[in-house]
Design a protein around this motif. Structure first.
Motif, PDB file in Angstrom:
ATOM      1  N   VAL B  37      17.711 -24.564 -25.795  1.00 26.05           N
ATOM      2  CA  VAL B  37      17.796 -23.911 -24.512  1.00 26.05           C
ATOM      3  C   VAL B  37      19.429 -23.943 -24.497  1.00 26.05           C
ATOM      4  CG1 VAL B  37      17.682 -26.114 -23.203  1.00 26.05           C
ATOM      5  CG2 VAL B  37      17.525 -23.945 -22.337  1.00 26.05           C
ATOM      6  N   GLN B  38      19.822 -22.760 -23.903  1.00 27.14           N
ATOM      7  CA  GLN B  38      21.334 -22.628 -23.389  1.00 27.14           C
ATOM      8  C   GLN B  38      21.271 -21.938 -22.106  1.00 27.14           C
ATOM      9  OE1 GLN B  38      23.334 -19.202 -25.565  1.00 27.14           O
ATOM     10  NE2 GLN B  38      25.094 -20.730 -25.916  1.00 27.14           N
ATOM     11  N   TYR B  39      21.750 -22.905 -21.254  1.00 32.06           N
ATOM     12  CA  TYR B  39      22.227 -22.728 -19.800  1.00 32.06           C
ATOM     13  C   TYR B  39      23.280 -21.815 -19.817  1.00 32.06           C
ATOM     14  CZ  TYR B  39      18.376 -26.048 -19.063  1.00 32.06           C
ATOM     15  OH  TYR B  39      17.433 -26.756 -19.188  1.00 32.06           O
ATOM     16  N   PRO B  40      23.539 -21.145 -18.561  1.00 31.78           N
ATOM     17  CA  PRO B  40      24.542 -20.332 -18.409  1.00 31.78           C
ATOM     18  C   PRO B  40      25.957 -20.877 -18.877  1.00 31.78           C
ATOM     19  CG  PRO B  40      22.934 -19.711 -16.766  1.00 31.78           C
ATOM     20  CD  PRO B  40      22.552 -20.855 -17.442  1.00 31.78           C
ATOM     21  N   ASN B  41      26.841 -20.309 -19.557  1.00 31.41           N
ATOM     22  CA  ASN B  41      28.111 -20.940 -19.841  1.00 31.41           C
ATOM     23  C   ASN B  41      28.189 -22.218 -20.281  1.00 31.41           C
ATOM     24  OD1 ASN B  41      29.299 -18.484 -18.759  1.00 31.41           O
ATOM     25  ND2 ASN B  41      29.204 -19.419 -16.605  1.00 31.41           N
ATOM     26  N   GLN B  42      26.858 -22.759 -21.118  1.00 36.18           N
ATOM     27  CA  GLN B  42      26.974 -24.175 -21.832  1.00 36.18           C
ATOM     28  C   GLN B  42      26.487 -23.754 -23.259  1.00 36.18           C
ATOM     29  OE1 GLN B  42      24.873 -26.906 -19.950  1.00 36.18           O
ATOM     30  NE2 GLN B  42      25.273 -26.398 -17.545  1.00 36.18           N
ATOM     31  N   GLY B  43      26.485 -24.865 -23.992  1.00 29.11           N
ATOM     32  CA  GLY B  43      26.267 -24.944 -25.257  1.00 29.11           C
ATOM     33  C   GLY B  43      24.690 -24.940 -25.563  1.00 29.11           C
ATOM     34  N   LEU B  44      24.197 -24.916 -26.747  1.00 30.24           N
ATOM     35  CA  LEU B  44      22.945 -25.097 -26.995  1.00 30.24           C
ATOM     36  C   LEU B  44      22.415 -26.675 -27.024  1.00 30.24           C
ATOM     37  CD1 LEU B  44      23.415 -22.335 -28.441  1.00 30.24           C
ATOM     38  CD2 LEU B  44      21.247 -22.768 -29.605  1.00 30.24           C
ATOM     39  N   GLN B  45      21.393 -26.948 -26.582  1.00 33.02           N
ATOM     40  CA  GLN B  45      20.905 -28.298 -26.533  1.00 33.02           C
ATOM     41  C   GLN B  45      19.453 -28.299 -26.826  1.00 33.02           C
ATOM     42  OE1 GLN B  45      21.386 -28.965 -22.146  1.00 33.02           O
ATOM     43  NE2 GLN B  45      19.536 -30.415 -22.533  1.00 33.02           N
ATOM     44  N   LEU B  46      19.050 -29.285 -27.781  1.00 36.60           N
ATOM     45  CA  LEU B  46      17.600 -29.191 -28.159  1.00 36.60           C
ATOM     46  C   LEU B  46      16.608 -29.640 -26.921  1.00 36.60           C
ATOM     47  CD1 LEU B  46      15.914 -29.544 -30.811  1.00 36.60           C
ATOM     48  CD2 LEU B  46      16.009 -31.735 -30.596  1.00 36.60           C
ATOM     49  N   LEU B  47      15.489 -28.617 -26.765  1.00 36.83           N
ATOM     50  CA  LEU B  47      14.570 -28.789 -25.709  1.00 36.83           C
ATOM     51  C   LEU B  47      13.409 -29.737 -26.472  1.00 36.83           C
ATOM     52  CD1 LEU B  47      14.022 -27.601 -23.136  1.00 36.83           C
ATOM     53  CD2 LEU B  47      13.101 -25.731 -23.994  1.00 36.83           C
ATOM     54  N   LEU B  48      12.736 -29.368 -27.763  1.00 32.53           N
ATOM     55  CA  LEU B  48      11.601 -30.121 -28.305  1.00 32.53           C
ATOM     56  C   LEU B  48      11.748 -29.696 -29.895  1.00 32.53           C
ATOM     57  CD1 LEU B  48       9.429 -27.723 -28.672  1.00 32.53           C
ATOM     58  CD2 LEU B  48       8.921 -28.394 -26.128  1.00 32.53           C
ATOM     59  N   LYS B  49      10.996 -30.382 -30.327  1.00 24.43           N
ATOM     60  CA  LYS B  49      11.035 -30.048 -31.738  1.00 24.43           C
ATOM     61  C   LYS B  49       9.485 -30.696 -32.560  1.00 24.43           C
ATOM     62  CE  LYS B  49      13.287 -34.524 -33.192  1.00 24.43           C
ATOM     63  NZ  LYS B  49      14.513 -34.925 -33.835  1.00 24.43           N
ATOM     64  N   TYR B  50       9.014 -29.924 -33.574  1.00 24.31           N
ATOM     65  CA  TYR B  50       7.894 -30.361 -34.129  1.00 24.31           C
ATOM     66  C   TYR B  50       8.210 -30.954 -35.615  1.00 24.31           C
ATOM     67  CZ  TYR B  50       3.593 -30.398 -36.693  1.00 24.31           C
ATOM     68  OH  TYR B  50       2.502 -30.691 -37.664  1.00 24.31           O
ATOM     69  N   LEU B  51       7.994 -31.879 -35.823  1.00 22.94           N
ATOM     70  CA  LEU B  51       8.234 -32.390 -37.201  1.00 22.94           C
ATOM     71  C   LEU B  51       6.770 -32.532 -37.953  1.00 22.94           C
ATOM     72  CD1 LEU B  51      11.266 -34.859 -36.853  1.00 22.94           C
ATOM     73  CD2 LEU B  51      11.371 -32.415 -37.244  1.00 22.94           C
ATOM     74  N   SER B  52       5.909 -33.165 -37.464  1.00 17.91           N
ATOM     75  CA  SER B  52       4.669 -33.696 -37.930  1.00 17.91           C
ATOM     76  C   SER B  52       3.767 -34.202 -36.988  1.00 17.91           C
ATOM     77  CB  SER B  52       4.639 -34.546 -39.204  1.00 17.91           C
ATOM     78  OG  SER B  52       5.314 -35.779 -38.567  1.00 17.91           O
ATOM     79  N   GLY B  53       2.499 -34.386 -37.376  1.00 21.12           N
ATOM     80  CA  GLY B  53       1.535 -35.116 -36.374  1.00 21.12           C
ATOM     81  C   GLY B  53       0.971 -34.239 -35.417  1.00 21.12           C
ATOM     82  N   SER B  54       0.950 -34.532 -34.003  1.00 19.01           N
ATOM     83  CA  SER B  54       0.307 -33.762 -33.246  1.00 19.01           C
ATOM     84  C   SER B  54       0.998 -32.593 -32.678  1.00 19.01           C
ATOM     85  CB  SER B  54       0.434 -34.603 -31.844  1.00 19.01           C
ATOM     86  OG  SER B  54       0.004 -33.887 -30.630  1.00 19.01           O
ATOM     87  N   THR B  55       0.265 -31.772 -33.024  1.00 18.45           N
ATOM     88  CA  THR B  55       0.637 -30.248 -32.882  1.00 18.45           C
ATOM     89  C   THR B  55       1.071 -29.727 -31.433  1.00 18.45           C
ATOM     90  OG1 THR B  55      -1.305 -29.371 -32.148  1.00 18.45           O
ATOM     91  CG2 THR B  55      -0.890 -29.272 -34.625  1.00 18.45           C
ATOM     92  N   LEU B  56       0.883 -30.707 -30.405  1.00 16.95           N
ATOM     93  CA  LEU B  56       1.268 -30.513 -29.028  1.00 16.95           C
ATOM     94  C   LEU B  56       2.486 -31.524 -28.643  1.00 16.95           C
ATOM     95  CD1 LEU B  56       0.963 -29.115 -26.498  1.00 16.95           C
ATOM     96  CD2 LEU B  56      -0.405 -31.022 -25.392  1.00 16.95           C
ATOM     97  N   VAL B  57       3.702 -30.896 -28.546  1.00 19.09           N
ATOM     98  CA  VAL B  57       4.915 -31.572 -28.516  1.00 19.09           C
ATOM     99  C   VAL B  57       5.402 -31.189 -27.161  1.00 19.09           C
ATOM    100  CG1 VAL B  57       7.439 -31.337 -29.432  1.00 19.09           C
ATOM    101  CG2 VAL B  57       5.521 -30.926 -30.793  1.00 19.09           C
ATOM    102  N   LYS B  58       5.901 -32.376 -26.485  1.00 22.00           N
ATOM    103  CA  LYS B  58       6.398 -32.519 -25.369  1.00 22.00           C
ATOM    104  C   LYS B  58       7.874 -32.824 -25.402  1.00 22.00           C
ATOM    105  CE  LYS B  58       2.284 -34.104 -22.934  1.00 22.00           C
ATOM    106  NZ  LYS B  58       2.227 -32.634 -22.284  1.00 22.00           N
ATOM    107  N   GLY B  59       8.730 -31.976 -24.417  1.00 19.33           N
ATOM    108  CA  GLY B  59      10.255 -31.795 -24.357  1.00 19.33           C
ATOM    109  C   GLY B  59      10.670 -32.328 -23.108  1.00 19.33           C
ATOM    110  N   ILE B  60      12.043 -32.050 -22.937  1.00 19.80           N
ATOM    111  CA  ILE B  60      12.639 -32.232 -21.969  1.00 19.80           C
ATOM    112  C   ILE B  60      12.352 -31.423 -20.486  1.00 19.80           C
ATOM    113  CG2 ILE B  60      14.586 -33.626 -22.777  1.00 19.80           C
ATOM    114  CD1 ILE B  60      16.343 -30.938 -22.526  1.00 19.80           C
ATOM    115  N   ASN B  61      12.542 -31.916 -19.551  1.00 21.04           N
ATOM    116  CA  ASN B  61      12.183 -30.677 -18.373  1.00 21.04           C
ATOM    117  C   ASN B  61      10.964 -30.183 -18.143  1.00 21.04           C
ATOM    118  OD1 ASN B  61      15.133 -31.207 -17.905  1.00 21.04           O
ATOM    119  ND2 ASN B  61      15.885 -29.452 -18.784  1.00 21.04           N
TER     120      ASN B  61
END
Lengths: 113, 115
Positions: B37-61
């Motif tokens: 996610v990139q908020y206005p006038n800010q850098g990119l930050q990771l919201l969530l990721k899928y690496l393995s395991g459960s296919t439903l991934v929960k992230g921030i916010n």
């Protein structure tokens, strides 16, 4: 440092001049990426460094673009003979081995006038 | 090679409405999947990721995403959005267990939340 640091944050240059953009990755991160972000174009991959391996330069748009990474740490992206279409935000990111998360710097906004 | 398609360039929604941002990918190998996610006038930050395991991934916010291998999708969802969720959202992939390859991003989806 605590995060990826890029300098300068803003750069205005005249068409035809050369520019150098700097990236300090997170200490210990072996992978370093450069991307270009233009309005409506998303993040365009430019170049990728991983450890001591040969960099993946497949995203560089022309031979005016080059990058190096000294000592496996700091990286410099050089654009020669800048053109107006080079105007964009240039983003650097780094990650640890395995590419499970890339951490981004704040970017350098390049304006070619 | 990998590629990412974000099917919607802009998604306007009203506050407290649910939202889904769509992402499809193409790859000949197994991949890791990310939303940034990139908020206005800010850098990119990771919201969530899928690496393995459960296919439903929960992230921030309050965001979550579901990996669907058969449909090669990784759609991002939130049941009730806030004004502060207004931002640019990027889906990305990287090959699993392959050093020497970069994260590939989609073109982004602009989420605009209004009251």
């Amino acid at each position: 440092g605590a995060g990826v640091s890029q300098s300068p944050s803003n750069k205005v240059t005249e068409k035809g001049k050369d520019v150098e953009l700097r990236c300090d990755p997170i200490s210990g991160h072996t992978a370093l990426y450069w991307y270009r972000q233009s309005l409506g174009q998303g993040l365009e991959f430019l170049i990728y460094f991983q450890g001591n391996s040969a960099p993946d330069k497949s995203g560089l748009p022309s031979d005016r673009f080059s990058a190096e990474r000294t000592g496996g740490s700091v990286s410099t992206l050089t654009i020669q003979r800048t053109q107006q279409e080079d105007s964009a935000v240039y983003l650097c990111a780094s990650s640890s081995t395995g590419n499970t998360e890339a951490f981004f710097g704040q970017g350098t906004r390049l304006t070619v006038v | 090679a990998q590629s990412v398609t974000q099917l919607d360039s802009q998604v306007p929604v009203f506050e407290e409405a649910p939202v889904e941002l769509r992402c499809n990918y193409s790859s000949s190998v197994s991949v890791y999947l990310f939303w940034y996610v990139q908020y206005p006038n800010q850098g990119l930050q990771l919201l969530l990721k899928y690496l393995s395991g459960s296919t439903l991934v929960k992230g921030i916010n309050g965001f979550e995403a579901e990996f669907n291998k058969s449909q090669t999708s990784f759609h991002l969802r939130k049941p009730s959005v806030h004004i502060s969720d207004t931002a640019e959202y990027f889906c990305a992939v990287s090959p699993r267990n392959q050093a020497g390859t970069a994260l590939i991003f989609g073109k982004g989806t602009t989420l605009s939340v209004s009251s």
